[in-house]
Enzyme design. Structure first.
Site, PDB file in Angstrom:
ATOM      1  N   LYS A  23     -97.438   6.281 -10.277  1.00  0.00           N
ATOM      2  CA  LYS A  23     -98.881   6.515 -10.110  1.00  0.00           C
ATOM      3  C   LYS A  23     -99.575   5.199  -9.796  1.00  0.00           C
ATOM      4  CE  LYS A  23     -99.350  10.626 -12.975  1.00  0.00           C
ATOM      5  NZ  LYS A  23    -100.045  11.271 -14.068  1.00  0.00           N
ATOM      6  N   GLY A  24     -99.027   4.096 -10.342  1.00  0.00           N
ATOM      7  CA  GLY A  24     -99.570   2.753 -10.091  1.00  0.00           C
ATOM      8  C   GLY A  24     -99.530   2.422  -8.607  1.00  0.00           C
ATOM      9  N   LYS A 114     -81.180  22.065   3.033  1.00  0.00           N
ATOM     10  CA  LYS A 114     -80.132  22.842   2.367  1.00  0.00           C
ATOM     11  C   LYS A 114     -80.064  24.243   2.992  1.00  0.00           C
ATOM     12  CE  LYS A 114     -79.068  21.118  -1.952  1.00  0.00           C
ATOM     13  NZ  LYS A 114     -78.821  21.498  -3.332  1.00  0.00           N
ATOM     14  N   GLU A 141     -83.866  11.221 -11.462  1.00  0.00           N
ATOM     15  CA  GLU A 141     -83.919  11.694 -10.078  1.00  0.00           C
ATOM     16  C   GLU A 141     -85.366  11.685  -9.594  1.00  0.00           C
ATOM     17  OE1 GLU A 141     -81.750  15.299  -7.962  1.00  0.00           O
ATOM     18  OE2 GLU A 141     -83.630  15.981  -8.845  1.00  0.00           O
ATOM     19  N   GLU A 156     -90.010  29.342  -4.073  1.00  0.00           N
ATOM     20  CA  GLU A 156     -88.598  29.720  -4.027  1.00  0.00           C
ATOM     21  C   GLU A 156     -87.967  29.578  -5.415  1.00  0.00           C
ATOM     22  OE1 GLU A 156     -84.239  29.037  -2.986  1.00  0.00           O
ATOM     23  OE2 GLU A 156     -85.620  27.851  -4.179  1.00  0.00           O
TER      24      GLU A 156
END
Ligand code: 0O2
Ligand code: 0O2
Length: 224
Positions: A23-24, A114, A141, A156
């Site tokens: 956020k910085g 994908k 991640e 989805e």
């Protein structure tokens, strides 16, 4: 404190710290009056029910273990939403330059979507958490995607929950086509942005031209 609370505690800390740091980056663009490539940032620690499902999928015993640490790379998950596809590359590059964590893997599901239609850029990072017992490195991640990709993935994901991963063929095909439509929308928006930026450059040049003439006239002492 239960064993899961102890196990998940460094992941919680990693998510909180990384949320503030990412956020910085957004705030820093705003402070200098530049357009931020980051629209917003979210973060979560994977819920125990999802850890259970994924352990089952991967054939890992559902208990805090080194195998779980190594194989579940998204227990700490951060998500960065961008307005435009080009912003994803900008953010990815900014993240690569950082020295507070190490990137161990990148997955480009933007150019190689994908089979479901899913698009995002994933970065797996090793993040050092300082604890009262010393430094503990955890995997996190970071998913980077546009607002349109996020819109598609959220819907989805909810449908996936409803159908427990087994979509009827027709729904699957419609979702794939919706993902392509979302990507076309992203491309169209990028083009509109480029055209607006080109128009702004042109407009500024036109605005500049008479003012140059005006100053030249003034210097010569010409009347206005
Ligand atoms: P700001 O100033 O609005 O950025 P937390 O930060 O712990 O409260 P967390 O876990 O990061 O929350 O996830 P959450 O609550 O889903 O949302 C994180 C931030 O993203 C929140 O802002 C939301 O307002 C923002 N957000 C969520 N969805 C959208 C969206 O569709 N569009 C936009 N522009 N923002 C969204 P903050 O962090 O509270 O503060
Ligand atoms: P959640 O609820 O977000 O936590 P892995 O399965 O992680 O061992 P894989 O398949 O290479 O290995 O991981 P991947 O696909 O790089 O990243 C997994 C995460 O990406 C998912 O986490 C989702 O958040 C997102 N993702 C991947 N594919 C899809 C998709 O087809 N649709 C949606 N909506 N999201 C996707 P989880 O644990 O599945 O879910």
């Amino acid at each position: 404190m239960g064993q899961w609370d102890v196990f998940l505690s460094p992941y919680k800390q990693a998510v909180e710290e990384l949320k503030i740091k990412l956020k910085g980056m957004r705030s820093q663009f705003n402070i200098v009056g530049a357009n931020s490539p980051i629209e917003f940032v979210t973060g979560r620690v994977k819920p125990l029910a999802s850890i259970y499902d994924k352990s089952l999928e991967k054939g890992i015993v559902f208990e805090p273990s080194q195998q779980l640490v190594k194989e579940l790379q998204d227990i700490a998950g951060l998500r960065i939403m961008c307005q435009f596809v080009d912003d994803i590359a900008t953010v990815t590059e900014l993240i690569r330059q950082r020295e507070d964590f190490t990137i161990v893997e990148e997955k480009d599901y933007i150019t190689h979507s994908k089979p479901s239609g899913y698009r995002s850029h994933h970065m797996i990072v090793e993040y050092p958490v300082e604890t009262i017992h010393g430094k503990q490195v955890v995997l996190a991640e970071i998913q980077i995607r546009t607002l349109a990709m996020n819109f598609w993935a959220s819907i989805e994901h909810s449908l996936n929950y409803k159908y427990k991963g087994a979509f009827p063929e027709e729904i699957q095909a419609r979702l794939q086509s919706a993902a392509e439509a979302a990507f076309r929308l992203d491309e169209e928006m990028s083009q509109i942005r480029n055209e607006i930026q080109e128009a702004q450059v042109y407009f500024n040049e036109v605005k500049e031209a008479p003012s140059v003439k005006l100053h030249a006239e003034k210097d010569k002492g010409g009347s206005l």
